[in-house]
Design an enzyme around this catalytic site. Structure first.
Site, PDB file in Angstrom:
ATOM      1  N   SER A 144       0.853  -1.199   0.000  1.00 17.76           N
ATOM      2  CA  SER A 144       0.000   0.000   0.000  1.00 17.76           C
ATOM      3  C   SER A 144       0.882   1.240   0.000  1.00 17.76           C
ATOM      4  CB  SER A 144      -0.861  -0.025   1.274  1.00 17.76           C
ATOM      5  OG  SER A 144      -1.446   1.234   1.529  1.00 17.76           O
ATOM      6  N   TYR A 157      -3.758  -0.801   9.897  1.00 13.22           N
ATOM      7  CA  TYR A 157      -3.514  -0.967   8.463  1.00 13.22           C
ATOM      8  C   TYR A 157      -2.082  -0.534   8.120  1.00 13.22           C
ATOM      9  CZ  TYR A 157      -4.553  -0.854   3.428  1.00 13.22           C
ATOM     10  OH  TYR A 157      -4.550  -1.087   2.068  1.00 13.22           O
TER      11      TYR A 157
HETATM   12  P1  NAP Z   1     -11.745  -5.112  -1.446  1.00 14.97           P
HETATM   13  O1  NAP Z   1     -12.562  -4.862  -2.660  1.00 14.97           O
HETATM   14  O2  NAP Z   1     -12.293  -4.797  -0.107  1.00 14.97           O
HETATM   15  O3  NAP Z   1     -11.198  -6.594  -1.506  1.00 14.97           O
HETATM   16  C1  NAP Z   1     -10.516  -7.192  -0.426  1.00 14.97           C
HETATM   17  C2  NAP Z   1     -10.513  -8.672  -0.656  1.00 14.97           C
HETATM   18  O4  NAP Z   1      -9.928  -9.326   0.477  1.00 14.97           O
HETATM   19  C3  NAP Z   1     -11.913  -9.211  -0.823  1.00 14.97           C
HETATM   20  O5  NAP Z   1     -11.892 -10.243  -1.755  1.00 14.97           O
HETATM   21  C4  NAP Z   1     -12.193  -9.725   0.569  1.00 14.97           C
HETATM   22  O6  NAP Z   1     -13.220 -10.666   0.632  1.00 14.97           O
HETATM   23  C5  NAP Z   1     -10.853 -10.325   0.896  1.00 14.97           C
HETATM   24  N1  NAP Z   1     -10.764 -10.631   2.312  1.00 14.97           N
HETATM   25  C6  NAP Z   1     -10.911  -9.767   3.349  1.00 14.97           C
HETATM   26  N2  NAP Z   1     -10.854 -10.436   4.505  1.00 14.97           N
HETATM   27  C7  NAP Z   1     -10.691 -11.741   4.195  1.00 14.97           C
HETATM   28  C8  NAP Z   1     -10.584 -12.930   4.955  1.00 14.97           C
HETATM   29  N3  NAP Z   1     -10.668 -12.923   6.292  1.00 14.97           N
HETATM   30  N4  NAP Z   1     -10.438 -14.103   4.305  1.00 14.97           N
HETATM   31  C9  NAP Z   1     -10.388 -14.141   2.966  1.00 14.97           C
HETATM   32  N5  NAP Z   1     -10.479 -13.054   2.178  1.00 14.97           N
HETATM   33  C10 NAP Z   1     -10.639 -11.864   2.801  1.00 14.97           C
HETATM   34  O7  NAP Z   1     -10.442  -4.229  -1.529  1.00 14.97           O
HETATM   35  P2  NAP Z   1      -9.279  -4.112  -2.601  1.00 14.97           P
HETATM   36  O8  NAP Z   1      -9.016  -2.660  -2.732  1.00 14.97           O
HETATM   37  O9  NAP Z   1      -9.508  -4.939  -3.806  1.00 14.97           O
HETATM   38  O10 NAP Z   1      -8.079  -4.707  -1.731  1.00 14.97           O
HETATM   39  C11 NAP Z   1      -7.202  -5.711  -2.174  1.00 14.97           C
HETATM   40  C12 NAP Z   1      -5.853  -5.471  -1.521  1.00 14.97           C
HETATM   41  O11 NAP Z   1      -5.318  -4.245  -2.010  1.00 14.97           O
HETATM   42  C13 NAP Z   1      -5.899  -5.344  -0.005  1.00 14.97           C
HETATM   43  O12 NAP Z   1      -4.779  -5.975   0.563  1.00 14.97           O
HETATM   44  C14 NAP Z   1      -5.817  -3.843   0.205  1.00 14.97           C
HETATM   45  O13 NAP Z   1      -5.290  -3.503   1.440  1.00 14.97           O
HETATM   46  C15 NAP Z   1      -4.893  -3.462  -0.927  1.00 14.97           C
HETATM   47  N6  NAP Z   1      -4.913  -2.069  -1.321  1.00 14.97           N
HETATM   48  C16 NAP Z   1      -6.026  -1.481  -1.841  1.00 14.97           C
HETATM   49  C17 NAP Z   1      -5.965  -0.156  -2.215  1.00 14.97           C
HETATM   50  C18 NAP Z   1      -7.148   0.557  -2.801  1.00 14.97           C
HETATM   51  O14 NAP Z   1      -7.047   1.774  -3.033  1.00 14.97           O
HETATM   52  N7  NAP Z   1      -8.245  -0.075  -3.083  1.00 14.97           N
HETATM   53  C19 NAP Z   1      -4.799   0.569  -2.060  1.00 14.97           C
HETATM   54  C20 NAP Z   1      -3.692  -0.054  -1.528  1.00 14.97           C
HETATM   55  C21 NAP Z   1      -3.749  -1.376  -1.172  1.00 14.97           C
HETATM   56  P3  NAP Z   1     -14.722 -10.152   0.973  1.00 14.97           P
HETATM   57  O15 NAP Z   1     -15.213  -9.516  -0.281  1.00 14.97           O
HETATM   58  O16 NAP Z   1     -15.429 -11.394   1.338  1.00 14.97           O
HETATM   59  O17 NAP Z   1     -14.615  -9.181   2.110  1.00 14.97           O
END
Ligand code: NAP
Length: 252
Positions: A144, A157
């Site tokens: 991140s 986080y």
């Molecule tokens: P998201 O749409 O909230 O997706 C997160 C994913 O992680 C979902 O598939 C979620 O499943 C899964 N997850 C959460 N808790 C879990 C658990 N206990 N067991 C199994 N799966 C679990 O967010 P995203 O933005 O795509 O995030 C993906 C990654 O990118 C994360 O590590 C996040 O920190 C990182 N990230 C995102 C951003 C951003 O701007 N979006 C920026 C930097 C880093 P559910 O749908 O069932 O909750």
């Protein structure tokens, strides 16, 4: 090998966690397009992702990474489906927001469990498998901007994602001699569920947009190139880096 052929993933097996939505879904699609077969692990069903991919290239695995047994289960189910694994993308992650005085121990523990502990245990399980198979492997951790910066109202986080960057270097150092590359991608501000709260806040949304040199939020498709690169032979001499894909945010 010709340079573009180095990016092909034909015959490779990838595990992607958090495969049902957002960035994980985007990376499943990119890896499959490059030729990989993908085991998509998620705690909810992956029907939406499965619909985007050829059926022979995707197997869903239901697993909750807050369960200590999940990393071993994900590896076992992948081996049962495909017989081997070559690429692991540790993408699943959660975020909890609150002012520091009110931040709960629960919000600390839950985030560290999914974002850092489960990431380590699944990486360890995959590394053991890569070593047993021979022939190397690739681990890609999703970091991140808060692997580099402090952020605000998100202490667990920031701690977890800073930990991901450090752990990426540590694992890279131990595994590089075995032809296993461990790297990370640090997405900038991307349109997914994770940022829904931020984008809904008009003031924060405008502040964030004004600071992104590219002038827009990123999308799951924006991670595809970096993900395929770090999963492929094209990155065989890249080890321990955290690659920002952020529209220029960090350089500002
Ligand atoms: P998201 O749409 O909230 O997706 C997160 C994913 O992680 C979902 O598939 C979620 O499943 C899964 N997850 C959460 N808790 C879990 C658990 N206990 N067991 C199994 N799966 C679990 O967010 P995203 O933005 O795509 O995030 C993906 C990654 O990118 C994360 O590590 C996040 O920190 C990182 N990230 C995102 C951003 C951003 O701007 N979006 C920026 C930097 C880093 P559910 O749908 O069932 O909750």
């Amino acid at each position: 090998m010709q340079i573009l052929d180095q990016f092909r993933l034909d015959g490779k097996i990838a595990i992607v966690t958090g495969a049902n939505t957002g960035l994980g879904q985007g990376m499943c699609a990119a890896l499959a397009e490059a030729g990989a077969r993908v085991a998509g692990a998620a705690r909810r069903d992956c029907a939406e992702t499965a619909a985007l991919l050829p059926p022979e290239q995707f197997v869903p695995i239901l697993a909750d990474l807050s369960d200590p047994g999940a990393p071993a289960q994900i590896l076992l189910e992948t081996l049962a489906a495909f017989g081997r694994v070559d690429i692991l993308v540790n993408n699943a992650g959660i975020i909890r927001r609150s002012d520091l005085p009110d931040f709960t121990e629960r919000d600390w523990d839950d985030v560290l469990q999914v974002n850092l502990k489960a990431l380590f245990l699944l990486s360890q399980a995959a590394a053991r498998q890569f070593l047993a198979q021979g022939g190397g492997g690739k681990i890609i951790n999703i970091a991140s901007m808060l692997s580099f910066q402090g952020g605000i109202r998100v202490p667990s986080y920031t701690a977890s994602k800073s930990g991901v960057r450090g752990l990426t270097m540590e694992m890279a150092n131990e595994l590089a001699p075995h032809g296993i590359q461990v790297n990370a991608i640090a997405p900038g501000y991307m349109v997914t569920n994770n940022t829904a709260q931020l984008r809904a806040d008009e003031k924060r949304n405008a502040e964030i947009l004004a600071r992104i040199p590219a002038g827009r939020w990123g999308t799951p498709a924006d991670l595809g190139g970096a993900c395929v690169f770090l999963a492929s032979a094209a990155s065989d001499y890249v080890s321990g880096v955290t690659l920002p894909v952020d529209g220029g945010w960090l350089g500002r």
